[in-house]
Motif scaffolding. Structure first.
Motif, short mmCIF file in Angstrom:
data_model
loop_
_atom_site.label_atom_id
_atom_site.label_comp_id
_atom_site.label_asym_id
_atom_site.label_seq_id
_atom_site.Cartn_x
_atom_site.Cartn_y
_atom_site.Cartn_z
N MET A 194 -5.41 -6.08 -9.73
CA MET A 194 -6.52 -6.83 -10.31
C MET A 194 -7.74 -5.90 -10.39
O MET A 194 -8.14 -5.31 -9.40
CB MET A 194 -6.82 -8.04 -9.44
N ALA A 195 -8.30 -5.78 -11.58
CA ALA A 195 -9.45 -4.90 -11.79
C ALA A 195 -10.74 -5.60 -11.39
O ALA A 195 -10.95 -6.76 -11.74
CB ALA A 195 -9.51 -4.48 -13.26
N GLU A 196 -11.57 -4.89 -10.65
CA GLU A 196 -12.83 -5.46 -10.17
C GLU A 196 -13.98 -4.64 -10.74
O GLU A 196 -14.25 -3.51 -10.29
CB GLU A 196 -12.81 -5.50 -8.64
N LEU A 197 -14.63 -5.21 -11.75
CA LEU A 197 -15.56 -4.50 -12.62
C LEU A 197 -16.73 -3.87 -11.88
O LEU A 197 -17.12 -2.73 -12.15
CB LEU A 197 -16.09 -5.45 -13.70
N HIS A 198 -17.32 -4.60 -10.94
CA HIS A 198 -18.56 -4.14 -10.31
C HIS A 198 -18.34 -3.29 -9.05
O HIS A 198 -19.26 -2.61 -8.60
CB HIS A 198 -19.45 -5.33 -9.97
N SER A 199 -17.15 -3.34 -8.48
CA SER A 199 -16.91 -2.53 -7.28
C SER A 199 -16.02 -1.33 -7.56
O SER A 199 -15.72 -0.56 -6.64
CB SER A 199 -16.31 -3.39 -6.16
N ASP A 200 -15.62 -1.16 -8.83
CA ASP A 200 -14.84 0.02 -9.25
C ASP A 200 -13.58 0.19 -8.43
O ASP A 200 -13.24 1.29 -7.96
CB ASP A 200 -15.69 1.29 -9.18
N THR A 201 -12.88 -0.92 -8.23
CA THR A 201 -11.64 -0.90 -7.47
C THR A 201 -10.57 -1.74 -8.15
O THR A 201 -10.86 -2.57 -9.01
CB THR A 201 -11.85 -1.44 -6.04
N VAL A 202 -9.34 -1.52 -7.73
CA VAL A 202 -8.22 -2.39 -8.08
C VAL A 202 -7.66 -2.96 -6.79
O VAL A 202 -7.33 -2.20 -5.86
CB VAL A 202 -7.13 -1.62 -8.85
N SER A 203 -7.60 -4.27 -6.70
CA SER A 203 -7.03 -4.92 -5.53
C SER A 203 -5.56 -5.23 -5.77
O SER A 203 -5.16 -5.57 -6.88
CB SER A 203 -7.76 -6.23 -5.22
N VAL A 204 -4.77 -5.09 -4.71
CA VAL A 204 -3.34 -5.39 -4.76
C VAL A 204 -3.10 -6.65 -3.93
O VAL A 204 -3.44 -6.71 -2.75
CB VAL A 204 -2.50 -4.23 -4.21
N LEU A 205 -2.52 -7.64 -4.57
CA LEU A 205 -2.30 -8.94 -3.94
C LEU A 205 -0.80 -9.20 -3.84
O LEU A 205 -0.07 -9.10 -4.83
CB LEU A 205 -2.97 -10.04 -4.77
N ASP A 206 -0.32 -9.53 -2.66
CA ASP A 206 1.07 -9.91 -2.46
C ASP A 206 1.19 -11.39 -2.79
O ASP A 206 0.63 -12.24 -2.08
CB ASP A 206 1.47 -9.64 -1.00
N THR A 207 1.94 -11.71 -3.85
CA THR A 207 2.05 -13.11 -4.26
C THR A 207 2.96 -13.92 -3.33
O THR A 207 2.98 -15.15 -3.42
CB THR A 207 2.57 -13.21 -5.71
N GLY A 208 3.68 -13.24 -2.45
CA GLY A 208 4.47 -13.98 -1.46
C GLY A 208 3.61 -14.63 -0.40
O GLY A 208 3.92 -15.71 0.10
N THR A 209 2.49 -13.96 -0.07
CA THR A 209 1.58 -14.48 0.95
C THR A 209 0.21 -14.85 0.39
O THR A 209 -0.59 -15.45 1.09
CB THR A 209 1.39 -13.42 2.05
N ASP A 210 -0.03 -14.45 -0.88
CA ASP A 210 -1.35 -14.62 -1.51
C ASP A 210 -2.46 -13.99 -0.67
O ASP A 210 -3.54 -14.55 -0.49
CB ASP A 210 -1.65 -16.11 -1.77
N ARG A 211 -2.16 -12.79 -0.20
CA ARG A 211 -3.15 -12.01 0.54
C ARG A 211 -3.35 -10.65 -0.11
O ARG A 211 -2.40 -10.05 -0.61
CB ARG A 211 -2.71 -11.81 1.99
N VAL A 212 -4.60 -10.17 -0.09
CA VAL A 212 -4.89 -8.83 -0.58
C VAL A 212 -4.38 -7.83 0.43
O VAL A 212 -4.73 -7.89 1.61
CB VAL A 212 -6.40 -8.64 -0.82
N ILE A 213 -3.54 -6.89 -0.02
CA ILE A 213 -2.93 -5.93 0.90
C ILE A 213 -3.43 -4.50 0.69
O ILE A 213 -3.14 -3.62 1.49
CB ILE A 213 -1.39 -5.95 0.77
N ASP A 214 -4.21 -4.28 -0.37
CA ASP A 214 -4.74 -2.94 -0.59
C ASP A 214 -5.89 -3.01 -1.59
O ASP A 214 -6.00 -3.95 -2.38
CB ASP A 214 -3.65 -2.01 -1.12
N SER A 215 -6.76 -2.00 -1.54
CA SER A 215 -7.85 -1.85 -2.49
C SER A 215 -7.92 -0.38 -2.87
O SER A 215 -8.07 0.48 -1.99
CB SER A 215 -9.18 -2.32 -1.89
N ILE A 216 -7.80 -0.08 -4.16
CA ILE A 216 -7.67 1.30 -4.63
C ILE A 216 -8.88 1.67 -5.49
O ILE A 216 -9.14 1.03 -6.51
CB ILE A 216 -6.38 1.46 -5.45
N PRO A 217 -9.64 2.70 -5.11
CA PRO A 217 -10.77 3.15 -5.94
C PRO A 217 -10.27 3.71 -7.27
O PRO A 217 -9.29 4.45 -7.32
CB PRO A 217 -11.43 4.24 -5.09
#
Length: 296
Positions: free
Chosen positions: A1-24
């Motif tokens: 998921m692209a995050e426009l203002h924080s210049d990151t991509v978040s990775v979400l595990d849809t099995g748990t619906d939790r964010v598991i990583d954030s990539i600059p």
């Protein structure tokens, strides 16, 4: 998921619906696309005029490719060999060799291209928001072969699994144009919510979900009848939208609320809300473990 203002991509595990990583990534990430095998994620950096290439196994950017002015959308060919980037300010589409991460062509299109979609047979459809048209590109020659007038302000495209129909969200006119790809013509126009900005088709092709960024809801279209059958309230300014591979859930980025609404498609109700980064925009769901990539 692209995050426009924080210049990151978040990775979400849809099995748990939790964010598991954030990539600059680069400046102003606006959209994401995943390769068919899930090994790479491509992110348009709208403020840097680049495309970030993420290795999903390593969870980091492994290449940055210069593209056109203000890249707005990215998509990948069905065989994973080509990546297409719509550049809204330079009125063109950048063609990238995915194996070498190099630009191999630039295709001039209409004014302000904002949406892209590739048919199963390889044709590229481009939504030009400034000229109210969808252009069709023969990707074997990288030539425009057809122009289809649609509604006002086309912004996003989604293709049915068979490739027979393309659904076009028209942000200004508040409707969805339905293109018959065999005839290369609009065969229906469906009224939806205010400011339709994103669209996805369920894997079985039976329903289309449209994110309406002004009315803060998602319109549900039944494809066989071509009718609006439901409306799902979500967060503020929804724009990015994607369905899981089993069609059980739809993920919607709520830009102004900094979260993601998860819709259970069986009942068409929000079943969960997940906190995101600053300004979540484009969202894509990979084939492996159902992980969601969003630019924040």
């Amino acid at each position: 998921m692209a995050e426009l203002h924080s210049d990151t991509v978040s990775v979400l595990d849809t099995g748990t619906d939790r964010v598991i990583d954030s990539i600059p990534v680069g400046d102003g990430p606006s959209s994401t696309a995943v390769t068919p095998d899930g090994s790479r994620v491509y992110v348009t950096d709208s403020g840097a005029d680049t495309l970030s290439v993420i290795d999903t196994r390593r969870g980091e950017v492994v290449a940055t490719v210069p593209v056109g002015d203000e890249p707005s959308r990215v998509t990948v060919s069905p065989d994973g060999r080509r990546v297409y980037v719509a550049n809204v300010a330079s009125d063109d589409v950048t063609v990238i060799d995915a194996c070498r991460n190099r630009v191999v062509d630039t295709i001039k299109v209409g004014h302000a291209p904002l949406g892209l979609a590739v048919l199963p047979e390889g044709s590229l459809y481009v939504a030009n928001a400034g000229s109210n048209e969808v252009w069709v590109v023969d990707t074997r020659r990288n030539r425009v072969v057809a122009t289809v007038p649609v509604g006002a302000g086309p912004t996003a495209l989604a293709v049915t699994p068979s490739g027979a129909r393309v659904y076009v969200t028209n942000l200004v006119s508040g409707d969805v144009s339905v293109i018959d790809t065999r005839r290369t013509a609009v065969v229906d126009t469906i009224k939806v919510g205010d400011g339709p900005a994103g669209v996805t088709v369920l894997p079985d092709g039976r329903r289309v979900y449209v994110a309406n960024t002004v009315s803060d809801d998602v319109s549900v279209i039944e494809t066989r009848r071509g009718e609006l059958v439901d409306t799902v309230p979500v967060g503020k300014e929804p724009n990015g939208i994607a369905a899981t591979s089993d069609g059980a859930r739809v993920y919607v980025t709520d830009f102004a609320d900094d979260h993601v609404s998860v819709i259970a498609t069986r009942r068409n109700r929000v079943m969960d809300t997940i906190e995101a980064g600053d300004g979540p925009t484009g969202v894509a769901i990979g084939p492996r473990r159902g992980s969601v990539k969003r630019a924040v």
